[in-house]
Write a protein that holds these residues in place. Structure first.
Motif, PDB file in Angstrom:
ATOM      1  N   ALA A  43      13.636   1.387   4.991  1.00 40.56           N
ATOM      2  CA  ALA A  43      14.150  -0.060   5.318  1.00 40.56           C
ATOM      3  C   ALA A  43      14.988   0.227   6.527  1.00 40.56           C
ATOM      4  O   ALA A  43      15.350  -0.580   7.425  1.00 40.56           O
ATOM      5  CB  ALA A  43      14.785  -0.618   4.079  1.00 40.56           C
ATOM      6  N   ASP A  44      15.907   1.376   6.425  1.00 44.63           N
ATOM      7  CA  ASP A  44      16.854   1.518   7.790  1.00 44.63           C
ATOM      8  C   ASP A  44      16.384   1.768   8.951  1.00 44.63           C
ATOM      9  O   ASP A  44      17.027   1.572  10.201  1.00 44.63           O
ATOM     10  CB  ASP A  44      17.808   2.942   7.268  1.00 44.63           C
ATOM     11  N   ALA A  45      15.052   2.176   9.221  1.00 42.80           N
ATOM     12  CA  ALA A  45      14.332   2.698  10.368  1.00 42.80           C
ATOM     13  C   ALA A  45      13.990   1.163  10.780  1.00 42.80           C
ATOM     14  O   ALA A  45      13.284   1.252  12.225  1.00 42.80           O
ATOM     15  CB  ALA A  45      13.310   3.432  10.104  1.00 42.80           C
ATOM     16  N   ALA A  72      13.493  -7.082  10.123  1.00 47.01           N
ATOM     17  CA  ALA A  72      14.195  -6.621   8.893  1.00 47.01           C
ATOM     18  C   ALA A  72      13.838  -7.864   7.817  1.00 47.01           C
ATOM     19  O   ALA A  72      13.367  -7.654   6.794  1.00 47.01           O
ATOM     20  CB  ALA A  72      15.781  -6.646   8.949  1.00 47.01           C
ATOM     21  N   LYS A  73      13.906  -9.114   8.455  1.00 46.52           N
ATOM     22  CA  LYS A  73      13.833 -10.161   7.379  1.00 46.52           C
ATOM     23  C   LYS A  73      12.491 -10.254   6.850  1.00 46.52           C
ATOM     24  O   LYS A  73      12.184 -10.477   5.597  1.00 46.52           O
ATOM     25  CB  LYS A  73      14.119 -11.497   8.197  1.00 46.52           C
ATOM     26  N   ASP A  74      11.445 -10.284   7.881  1.00 44.80           N
ATOM     27  CA  ASP A  74      10.107 -10.250   7.333  1.00 44.80           C
ATOM     28  C   ASP A  74       9.525  -9.080   6.511  1.00 44.80           C
ATOM     29  O   ASP A  74       8.763  -9.269   5.588  1.00 44.80           O
ATOM     30  CB  ASP A  74       9.154 -10.242   8.688  1.00 44.80           C
ATOM     31  N   PHE A  75      10.459  -8.088   6.870  1.00 46.17           N
ATOM     32  CA  PHE A  75       9.958  -6.768   5.998  1.00 46.17           C
ATOM     33  C   PHE A  75      10.599  -7.009   4.604  1.00 46.17           C
ATOM     34  O   PHE A  75       9.716  -6.683   3.652  1.00 46.17           O
ATOM     35  CB  PHE A  75      11.098  -5.448   6.512  1.00 46.17           C
ATOM     36  N   TRP A  76      11.639  -7.539   4.423  1.00 51.43           N
ATOM     37  CA  TRP A  76      12.269  -7.789   2.802  1.00 51.43           C
ATOM     38  C   TRP A  76      11.147  -8.903   2.285  1.00 51.43           C
ATOM     39  O   TRP A  76      10.782  -8.854   0.830  1.00 51.43           O
ATOM     40  CB  TRP A  76      13.630  -8.149   3.006  1.00 51.43           C
ATOM     41  N   TYR A  95       1.540  -9.964   9.242  1.00 53.43           N
ATOM     42  CA  TYR A  95       2.606  -8.972   9.236  1.00 53.43           C
ATOM     43  C   TYR A  95       2.279  -7.870  10.044  1.00 53.43           C
ATOM     44  O   TYR A  95       3.068  -7.233  10.723  1.00 53.43           O
ATOM     45  CB  TYR A  95       3.185  -8.982   8.079  1.00 53.43           C
ATOM     46  N   CYS A  96       1.116  -7.299   9.472  1.00 54.29           N
ATOM     47  CA  CYS A  96       0.808  -5.908  10.216  1.00 54.29           C
ATOM     48  C   CYS A  96       0.644  -6.113  11.732  1.00 54.29           C
ATOM     49  O   CYS A  96       0.775  -5.242  12.246  1.00 54.29           O
ATOM     50  CB  CYS A  96      -0.823  -5.386   9.275  1.00 54.29           C
ATOM     51  N   LYS A  97      -0.095  -7.318  11.985  1.00 52.72           N
ATOM     52  CA  LYS A  97      -0.482  -7.379  13.424  1.00 52.72           C
ATOM     53  C   LYS A  97       0.709  -7.611  14.258  1.00 52.72           C
ATOM     54  O   LYS A  97       0.591  -7.208  15.438  1.00 52.72           O
ATOM     55  CB  LYS A  97      -1.800  -8.605  13.579  1.00 52.72           C
ATOM     56  N   ARG A  98       1.460  -8.536  13.744  1.00 52.78           N
ATOM     57  CA  ARG A  98       2.594  -8.956  14.498  1.00 52.78           C
ATOM     58  C   ARG A  98       3.459  -7.590  14.882  1.00 52.78           C
ATOM     59  O   ARG A  98       4.078  -7.386  15.962  1.00 52.78           O
ATOM     60  CB  ARG A  98       3.600  -9.805  13.793  1.00 52.78           C
ATOM     61  N   TYR A  99       3.832  -6.434  13.793  1.00 48.96           N
ATOM     62  CA  TYR A  99       4.568  -5.724  14.080  1.00 48.96           C
ATOM     63  C   TYR A  99       3.838  -4.380  14.248  1.00 48.96           C
ATOM     64  O   TYR A  99       4.494  -3.152  14.060  1.00 48.96           O
ATOM     65  CB  TYR A  99       5.762  -5.471  12.967  1.00 48.96           C
ATOM     66  N   LYS A 100       2.478  -4.390  14.324  1.00 50.02           N
ATOM     67  CA  LYS A 100       1.606  -3.156  14.643  1.00 50.02           C
ATOM     68  C   LYS A 100       1.917  -1.921  13.451  1.00 50.02           C
ATOM     69  O   LYS A 100       2.408  -0.774  14.032  1.00 50.02           O
ATOM     70  CB  LYS A 100       1.756  -2.763  15.949  1.00 50.02           C
TER      71      LYS A 100
END
Ligand SMILES: O=c1ccn([C@@H]2O[C@H](COP(=O)(O)OP(=O)(O)O[C@H]3O[C@H](CO)[C@@H](O)[C@H](O)[C@H]3O)[C@@H](O)[C@H]2O)c(=O)[nH]1
Ligand SMILES: [Mn+2]
Length: 565
Positions: free
Chosen positions: A183-185, A191-195, A163-168
């Motif tokens: 979460a809004d930012a 978003a999906k992966d974040f949740w 996750y960290c590497k994909r979204y830096k």
């Protein structure tokens, strides 16, 4: 590479306004001299009132003046470093050295397991080839709870790192990330992966907090996970065998996307009441030996468990110094500042240590390098093991990916590494003296760094805009006093050791650096002069005796001075 084509991996810039500062300092020095002259020329005669206090003030003023001169060593010649990480990647991406990260913890109550594993996860997620990265957790508390938290973290890492590497992502400590990022930012692709990742984190957090509340590991968990059998029911945190578990060993373990994970090791070195454990220095030395058998990275980073990595590029920053073709060979360690995330609004006790890290360390760096302050520091493994600097000798940091290890070898590796962390291993050896971190000093780190510099090495202070590490500072007066007492006492002790910056280091490190170290070593002596200065004059005022020149006196003198021109 020939010198003509040499393009450095870092540059060193002199601080702006240095000349202006020096003029200012010279004017202060003139002022100090005038105070000395005034005090010396007006000592009350024997029998006169205030003689004792006057002489005391003279002593205090001589001390303050002397100490001020010492502090100039940390201000006179400040330098700032800037790294070129893109050049590092272009030149050495496939030959980067192995890096071993040591995280130290000592007590599951003061240092909660959830905080410890957040630090571990943040360093596992460094922007660095995972097959060259190994993370070791040293647990001097020998706690099942910390071990359990690490097991959970090893599972969570399989989701967190991709996750960290994909979204830096920054920062890469999950707890800090979920606090700082709202979460809004978040971009809608993310978003999906974040949740999903947030939910996984919360689940893990709950499991760990439940175990901590219970105070022990439930039978259900115990039977499911390997490794708990190493905890003998009759042992205690001060009396137990070495516990060593390699939780993740690349290239066998992969994350959810099939990429290799960094190696992850849990170590609780052997503890026996009869053997002195030498606190953190002892833990670090055990780690140095155990890691040399498992991953043997040429670079070692050590962090306290309350200092997470806040900048995933920090390893690359450090390597720009070690791998620079011209100057890299003499760099023994790269120290980053200790920054804190829990500062109160007014920082009443000055716990942010701003002057030290924004000014003074840059000043020491200008004279050959900062001190080693025990956390957020990258070392060359060989120097930490006592190797002296030999001019002209080249040590190659570059390394291809090491050979792959079989799963069956892991058990064997655990078995033969265990004895390296035993209580008796160091008997009749140079560990704690000429090898590893030094024993017997409350600030083992400072004295270790100084001895390395005395062996001819340089160090570098790297303070990038995005802070490399964020930790937890004391916030109450009592905590602050305890910490400062330890630091100042420790630094003062160094003056009387074999490595005293006042005499032993003379000729071995630059004079400026010698003064810089003395500035810290004499820190506590300031208290005597300060106490005298702040108490005695007020008491004398009650008696109606003034120990300072009156404003009228100053005006008269200035008047006489100008009239005589
Ligand atoms: O027996 C021990 C005692 C401490 N620690 C660890 O050492 C670190 C530092 O100890 P702490 O009690 O937090 O001391 P501080 O005063 O906060 O530490 C600062 O000052 C020390 C002495 O200069 C340095 O070693 C530290 O890195 C630096 O953060 C922590 O991670 C502890 O878990 C151990 O591993 N074993
Ligand atoms: Mn601490």
């Amino acid at each position: 590479m020939g010198n003509e084509g040499y393009v450095p991996l870092f540059e060193t810039r002199r601080a702006k306004g240095t000349v202006l500062y020096r003029v200012f300092a010279a004017s202060i020095f003139a002022g100090i001299c005038l105070i000395w002259v005034y005090r010396l020329s007006r000592i009350p005669k024997e029998g006169e009132d205030g003689r004792f206090a006057w002489i005391g003030l003279l002593g205090a003023e001589i001390w303050f003046g002397f100490y001020w001169i010492l502090t100039q060593a940390t201000r006179w010649n400040r330098v700032y470093r800037h790294t070129f990480k893109d050049r590092l990647s272009q030149r050495y991406e496939n030959e980067l050295p192995g890096v071993d990260v040591f995280v130290c913890t000592a007590d599951p109550t003061i240092e909660p397991p959830i905080m410890v594993i957040n630090t571990v996860l943040s360093v596992m997620a460094y922007d660095y080839p995972p097959e060259k990265l190994s993370v070791y957790l040293s647990d001097d508390g020998g706690s099942e709870l910390t071990y359990y938290a690490l097991l959970e973290a090893a599972e969570f890492a399989k989701h967190w790192i991709p996750y960290c590497k994909r979204y830096k992502v920054e920062p890469r400590s999950p707890a800090a990330y979920f606090v700082t990022v709202s979460a809004d930012a978040i971009d809608h692709h993310q978003a999906k992966d974040f949740w999903v990742i947030k939910k996984l984190y919360k689940e893990m957090e709950n499991q760990i907090q439940n175990a901590v509340k219970l105070g022990r590991i439930s039978e259900e968990v115990r039977s499911k996970c390997k490794g708990f059998s190493q905890w003998d029911p009759n042992s205690s945190r001060r009396d137990h065998d070495t516990i060593l578990r390699i939780l993740v060993r690349n290239p066998n373990s992969r994350d959810v996307e099939g990429c290799v994970l960094p190696t992850l090791v849990y170590l609780a070195r052997e503890k026996r009441p009869k053997h002195h454990h030498n606190f953190k220095a002892g833990a670090m030395n055990a780690l140095i030996r155990v890691s040399s058998n498992i991953s043997n990275g040429q670079v070692i980073l050590n962090v306290d468990c309350d200092m997470y990595s806040n900048n995933s590029m920090a390893i690359r920053d450090a390597l720009c110094f070690f791998m620079d073709e011209e100057e890299g060979q003499e760099v023994a360690f790269v120290q980053f500042p200790q920054n804190f995330e829990n500062m109160t609004k007014n920082d009443l006790y000055s716990n942010s240590l701003r002057v030290i890290y924004e000014v003074e360390f840059h000043g020491m760096d200008g004279y050959g390098g900062t001190m080693y302050v025990g956390t957020g520091c990258f070392h060359r493994r060989e120097t930490l093991c006592g190797r002296k600097f030999i001019k002209g000798s080249k040590f190659d940091m570059k390394r291809e990916i090491s050979g792959q290890r079989e799963e069956s070898r892991i058990h064997e590796l655990e078995e033969n590494s265990r004895s390296l962390a035993s209580c008796t291993f160091e008997e009749n050896t140079q560990w704690g003296k000429e090898m590893g971190l030094k024993y017997g000093c409350p600030v083992e780190d400072v004295i270790t760094g100084l001895s390395i510099q005395c062996h001819g090495w340089k160090s570098v202070y790297c303070n990038p805009t995005r802070k490399a590490f964020l930790g937890v500072a004391p916030t109450t007066l009592t905590q602050t006093l305890v910490q400062h007492k330890r630091w100042t006492e420790g630094d003062f002790q160094i003056l009387f050791t074999k490595y005293s910056p006042a005499w032993y280091a003379h000729g071995k490190i630059s004079f400026g650096l010698q003064l810089g170290y003395c500035c810290f070593c004499f820190w506590c002596s300031n208290s005597l002069a300060t106490l005298f200065y702040s108490i005695v004059p007020s008491l004398y005022l009650l008696k109606g005796i003034s120990l300072f020149p009156q404003v009228l006196f100053l005006c008269q003198n200035i008047h006489i001075f100008f009239c005589n021109l």
